[in-house]
Design an enzyme around this catalytic site. Structure first.
Site, short mmCIF file in Angstrom:
data_model
loop_
_atom_site.label_atom_id
_atom_site.label_comp_id
_atom_site.label_asym_id
_atom_site.label_seq_id
_atom_site.Cartn_x
_atom_site.Cartn_y
_atom_site.Cartn_z
CB CYS A 97 5.80 10.27 -2.21
SG CYS A 97 5.79 11.74 -1.15
CB CYS A 120 -1.53 -2.81 -3.44
SG CYS A 120 -0.83 -4.36 -2.94
#
Length: 132
Positions: A97, A120
């Protein structure tokens, strides 16, 4: 581990479940085909479980057959950052993130067009906010 990392980990441990903490803060991986979003077809935006940063739109989600939620693009340039990852004797690209540095998963260059990418991502790192 520095004092700052120890303090931050303590705060994350209070906020997250043990599974979320192990994945997002300690870079673990959930077993394939076990995450709650692996087969999810709901419409919405997937956010970071740690900080709420929008990461992926459901319109870019597809079934890669890998056992983890897979996306061919990110929500915006502010969604994720990528770093080289040579752990486990492999060369991969880790996805985190961009807002809070939570480990999300990995990105591979075997996805569908138009990007050719496969993000993924661990379900435990995500929070789906459905569109109404």
């Amino acid at each position: 581990m520095t004092d700052k990392e120890h303090d931050e980990n303590g705060q994350w441990q209070q906020k997250l479940t043990p599974e979320q903490f192990n994945i997002c803060r300690l870079k673990a991986t959930e077993p394939p085909f076990t995450g709650k979003y692996a087969d999810c077809k709901k419409d919405g935006v997937y956010h970071c479980i740690c900080c709420g940063n929008p990461l992926f739109d459901s319109t870019t989600k597809y079934d890669s057959g890998s056992g983890w939620p897979s996306f061919w693009d990110v929500s915006s340039e502010h969604s994720v950052a990528a770093h080289a990852d040579s752990s486990h004797g492999m060369r991969r690209v880790e996805v985190v993130c961009k807002s809070c540095d939570a480990h999300l998963g990995h990105v591979f260059e075997d996805g569908p067009q138009p990007t050719g990418l496969r993000y993924c991502i661990n379900s435990a790192a995500l929070d789906l906010k459905e569109r109404s």
